[in-house]
Design an enzyme around this catalytic site. Sequence first.
Site, PDB file in Angstrom:
ATOM      1  N   GLU A  52       0.813  -1.200   0.131  1.00 54.89           N
ATOM      2  CA  GLU A  52      -0.096  -0.034   0.122  1.00 54.89           C
ATOM      3  C   GLU A  52       0.805   1.262   0.070  1.00 54.89           C
ATOM      4  O   GLU A  52       0.173   2.268  -0.354  1.00 54.89           O
ATOM      5  CB  GLU A  52      -0.925   0.088   1.058  1.00 54.89           C
ATOM      6  CG  GLU A  52      -2.021  -1.043   1.175  1.00 54.89           C
ATOM      7  CD  GLU A  52      -2.788  -0.687   0.002  1.00 54.89           C
ATOM      8  OE1 GLU A  52      -3.344   0.581  -0.360  1.00 54.89           O
ATOM      9  OE2 GLU A  52      -3.461  -1.391  -0.809  1.00 54.89           O
TER      10      GLU A  52
ATOM     11  N   GLU B 108       8.368 -20.454   9.449  1.00 57.44           N
ATOM     12  CA  GLU B 108       8.863 -19.724  10.394  1.00 57.44           C
ATOM     13  C   GLU B 108      10.103 -20.234  10.966  1.00 57.44           C
ATOM     14  O   GLU B 108      10.793 -19.605  11.499  1.00 57.44           O
ATOM     15  CB  GLU B 108       7.915 -19.247  11.350  1.00 57.44           C
ATOM     16  CG  GLU B 108       7.313 -19.842  12.362  1.00 57.44           C
ATOM     17  CD  GLU B 108       6.257 -20.861  11.828  1.00 57.44           C
ATOM     18  OE1 GLU B 108       5.736 -21.350  12.672  1.00 57.44           O
ATOM     19  OE2 GLU B 108       5.955 -20.875  10.754  1.00 57.44           O
TER      20      GLU B 108
END
Length: 168
Positions: free
Chosen positions: A86, A117
């Site tokens: 964004e 992870e």
Amino acid sequence: MSQIDLNGLSTEKRNPETMNLDEMEIEDILAVMNREDEKVVRIVGGVLPKVAEIIGFTTESLKRNGRIIYIGAGTSGRLGVLDAAECPPTFGVSSEVVVGVIAGGERAFLKAVEGAEDNEALGAEDLKELGVDERYGNRSYRQRENALCNRSVKVRCRERMQNGLHFL
């Protein structure tokens, strides 16, 4: 690869307030959610000086052609990637100025990649692709500004992925 004991992390524990969530009335669920949201506001309010320090550091870094790199796994990774996406249309910055990295790569954005992870090799590769490595201390100022986690580059990749946001 050694395992990390996640039992002590509050993010990995069940919230006692929602143990019977599936049996609660809708208004009770909303009340619990509201109480939990209030906790966040209080906690963030208590660390505003630290947030201001981070924003100041980030602003100075950006003025020196540094970057912001969001790194996370699961939801925190998705939010970092989303925010990074964004920034170019919202703030007119290059997509290389604010970067999002999610453990497990692009496919993990839409579907969970369990164990990503914990994969140190993949985390290290992601960091190398961004020009981040253990030798950042030997770089020029501009190169250091482009390195991740100014003070904690030597933290293992797995820990970086679990800690969520890191600023340059």
